[in-house]
Design a protein around this motif. Structure first.
Motif, PDB file in Angstrom:
ATOM      1  N   ASP A  91      -4.041   3.425  -4.948  1.00 21.74           N
ATOM      2  CA  ASP A  91      -5.456   3.655  -4.529  1.00 21.74           C
ATOM      3  C   ASP A  91      -6.555   3.194  -5.854  1.00 21.74           C
ATOM      4  O   ASP A  91      -7.656   3.489  -5.299  1.00 21.74           O
ATOM      5  CB  ASP A  91      -5.451   5.307  -4.332  1.00 21.74           C
ATOM      6  CG  ASP A  91      -4.592   5.100  -3.013  1.00 21.74           C
ATOM      7  OD1 ASP A  91      -4.325   4.232  -2.451  1.00 21.74           O
ATOM      8  OD2 ASP A  91      -3.904   6.431  -2.794  1.00 21.74           O
ATOM      9  N   LYS A  92      -5.947   3.110  -6.960  1.00 22.28           N
ATOM     10  CA  LYS A  92      -6.819   3.055  -8.208  1.00 22.28           C
ATOM     11  C   LYS A  92      -7.580   1.945  -8.089  1.00 22.28           C
ATOM     12  O   LYS A  92      -8.431   1.562  -8.653  1.00 22.28           O
ATOM     13  CB  LYS A  92      -6.154   3.272  -9.381  1.00 22.28           C
ATOM     14  CG  LYS A  92      -5.812   4.805  -9.622  1.00 22.28           C
ATOM     15  CD  LYS A  92      -5.271   4.980 -11.186  1.00 22.28           C
ATOM     16  CE  LYS A  92      -4.057   5.364 -11.109  1.00 22.28           C
ATOM     17  NZ  LYS A  92      -3.432   5.427 -12.361  1.00 22.28           N
ATOM     18  N   LYS A 143       0.768  -1.149  -0.168  1.00 22.85           N
ATOM     19  CA  LYS A 143      -0.006   0.139   0.010  1.00 22.85           C
ATOM     20  C   LYS A 143       1.010   1.323   0.037  1.00 22.85           C
ATOM     21  O   LYS A 143       0.640   2.088  -0.614  1.00 22.85           O
ATOM     22  CB  LYS A 143      -0.795   0.022   1.126  1.00 22.85           C
ATOM     23  CG  LYS A 143      -2.194  -0.699   0.965  1.00 22.85           C
ATOM     24  CD  LYS A 143      -2.959  -0.379   2.363  1.00 22.85           C
ATOM     25  CE  LYS A 143      -3.702   1.183   2.353  1.00 22.85           C
ATOM     26  NZ  LYS A 143      -5.070   1.486   2.400  1.00 22.85           N
ATOM     27  N   THR A 144       1.965   1.099   0.702  1.00 24.96           N
ATOM     28  CA  THR A 144       2.909   2.410   0.962  1.00 24.96           C
ATOM     29  C   THR A 144       3.710   2.567  -0.360  1.00 24.96           C
ATOM     30  O   THR A 144       4.188   3.630  -0.691  1.00 24.96           O
ATOM     31  CB  THR A 144       3.608   2.317   2.144  1.00 24.96           C
ATOM     32  OG1 THR A 144       2.762   1.598   3.258  1.00 24.96           O
ATOM     33  CG2 THR A 144       4.153   3.675   2.519  1.00 24.96           C
TER      34      THR A 144
END
Ligand code: KIV
Ligand code: ZN
Length: 519
Positions: free
Chosen positions: A196-197, A189-190
């Motif tokens: 985020d898409k 995630k980072t």
């Protein structure tokens, strides 16, 4: 507070069905898909269309019929697999193509024989191709948990760019552990640009018994789709069990703050359907759907439970569409529970009577692991308070007749305790149903068969079968057993065994009438 939603991606019909011995035909797959839609899962992975014509057809039929849930098909990163998916999913209300590609070093070398750059190129090409036909594309880097983290980031970045809308992180061999897996999700995630898409999904196998724990750890770290199967069936030790994930999130909403859209009242029915169609029995102590999941034996637990359920129960069996919790009588049970059980069986004993039964019950419980309702009834009736109730039948003869297209017919001869012979004939949906209807005619009892099971006790074509029936009558439930080489006859023994127990239980004794005396 608006809680977040977790997408439940059910892969019972793909990864679940893939395990040895679980194969299902199209009709059975459709039946399970309908039940999954009732359960309101978000995505049904219906199969792997390029794997076989049967798989293609079942994905096609499920896509054509199921509404409300997305229907997904699995594909390798190959045009021919994607084309098969496009054709199979043509009629889906909301189609999804799920493309997978090996990424770990071991898989790169031994499965696909490709270098890292070639893997990325192949995945990108496949997603771009699929995207021409379908918006909803899921990508799975197979064996992700044993893939180099930096390479995994490169792969995911490229797939997002190519148009993947869900990124699934499979723990293909059930290798990871909760803390490590949540760190991995957090890392991805980072460090993955554009993540985020897409929705982050996880797909955990149960080789170390950690599939559910790993999935939940990933949810805590930000995964918003979990892939799972009913009863946890799947390759080797199986996949994460859907009912466990869903009930963990519901029961510990205070901790996770996440909802699923699952209508939990259908969980039990779905579990039973999958178990009966695959032939995979659910282990007794299985969380949520096992027979013992809501059963209490220890005296201390029973005492607390009888005062207030939540002393020893964190879920209500009604929430999963199950029966009431059960107080199992055994050597650990106390006087309170015995009194409760006697009342349930229709006997309001005086303190003195209860003391006598309790002492005998404890002696019996030391000898016998599980004490059934009829054991307790026998103990009560031994005391001479209701001696006249011990009436029984024995099965002396079975004649069974059926032919294709006709209505099966069964004839029975039963001998009652007074030595009289009773004979009756009846029809039914099958030979066993016809036989049971004939027995009902003799006894005059309209019993309800709630469960029927045949287990082979020995090997070979002439194996002995053991039949177990659960029969209810007038809100009383009993279990009957019968054995024999002829399954129909063994079924008759089991049913008569159950009826005798019901008659022992019945304060009114045997029911007169309805019987046709034999010769
Ligand atoms: O276990 C696995 O890696 C899979 C993929 C196809 C998602 O089942
Ligand atoms: Zn899998």
């Amino acid at each position: 507070m608006n809680s977040e939603k977790l997408i439940i991606f059910d892969t019972t019909l793909r990864d679940g069905e893939q395990c040895p011995g679980a194969s299902l035909n199209i009709k059975e797959k459709l039946e399970i898909a309908r039940q999954l839609a009732l359960l309101k899962v978000d995505v049904i992975e219906a199969g792997f269309p390029a794997a076989s014509p049967g798989d293609f057809e079942s994905v096609k039929q499920i896509a054509g019929e199921v509404r409300g849930a997305s229907v997904a098909g699995l594909a390798r990163a190959l045009e021919k697999d994607i084309e098969a998916n496009v054709r199979a999913l043509e009629k889906a209300e909301s189609p999804r193509i799920h493309i997978f590609l090996s990424t770990s070093k071991s898989h790169r070398v031994h499965m696909v024989n490709k270098a890292k750059e070639e893997i990325i190129e192949m995945g990108v090409k496949a997603i771009r191709f699929a995207k021409k036909y379908c918006d909803d594309i899921e990508f799975s880097p197979m064996d992700a948990t044993r893939t180099e983290k930096e390479f995994l980031v490169d792969v995911l970045t490229a797939m997002i760019d190519a148009g993947a809308t869900t990124l699934n992180i499979p723990d293909t061999v059930g290798y990871t552990i909760p803390g490590e897996f949540s760190d991995l999700i957090h890392y991805l995630k980072t460090n993955t640009p554009g993540i985020d898409k897409a929705v982050i999904s996880v797909h955990c196998h149960n080789d170390l018994g950690l599939a559910v724990a790993n999935s939940l750890a990933a949810v805590q770290a930000g995964a918003r789709q979990v892939e799972c199967t009913v009863n946890g069936i799947g390759e080797r030790a199986g996949n994460a069990a859907m009912e466990e994930i869903v009930m963990a999130l519901k029961t510990r909403k205070d901790f996770f703050g996440i909802d699923t859209g699952i209508d939990t009242k259908h969980i039990m029915a779905c579990s039973k359907l999958v178990s009966s169609l695959t032939g995979f029995f659910v282990q007794r102590n299985k969380a949520v759907v096992g027979k013992n999941a809501f059963a209490h034996e220890s005296g201390i637990h029973q005492h607390g439970f009888l005062k207030k359920k939540d002393t020893f129960e964190i879920m209500d069996p009604k929430d999963i569409g199950g029966d009431d919790s059960e107080l199992v009588m055994g050597k650990h049970s106390g006087r309170n529970a015995l009194q409760h059980k006697c009342k349930e069986l229709g006997y309001d004993l005086t303190q003195e009577e209860l003391d006598t039964v309790f002492n005998e019950f404890k002696i019996l419980a030391d000898e016998k692991k599980e004490i059934f309702d009829d054991d307790i009834l026998t103990l009560i009736q031994k005391q001479n308070w209701s001696q006249k109730n011990l009436s029984t039948y024995s099965l002396s003869k079975v004649i069974s007749h059926f032919e294709t297209g006709g209505s099966p017919e069964g004839t029975v001869e039963l001998t009652s305790r007074d030595g009289k012979l009773h004979r009756a004939t009846a029809n039914g949906d099958g030979p066993v149903d016809a036989l049971f209807n004939a027995i009902d005619k003799v006894t005059g009892m309209a019993c309800k068969l709630t469960e029927y099971q045949v287990m082979s006790k020995t090997h070979g074509k002439d194996a002995q079968g053991e039949v177990t029936v659960h029969v209810s009558h007038d809100n009383r439930k009993v279990l009957g057993k019968g054995a024999g080489v002829n399954t129909v006859e063994a079924s008759g023994y089991a049913y008569v065994n159950a009826i005798n127990k019901l008659l022992i239980k019945s304060k009114a004794g045997p029911i007169e009438g309805g019987e046709i005396p034999g010769p």
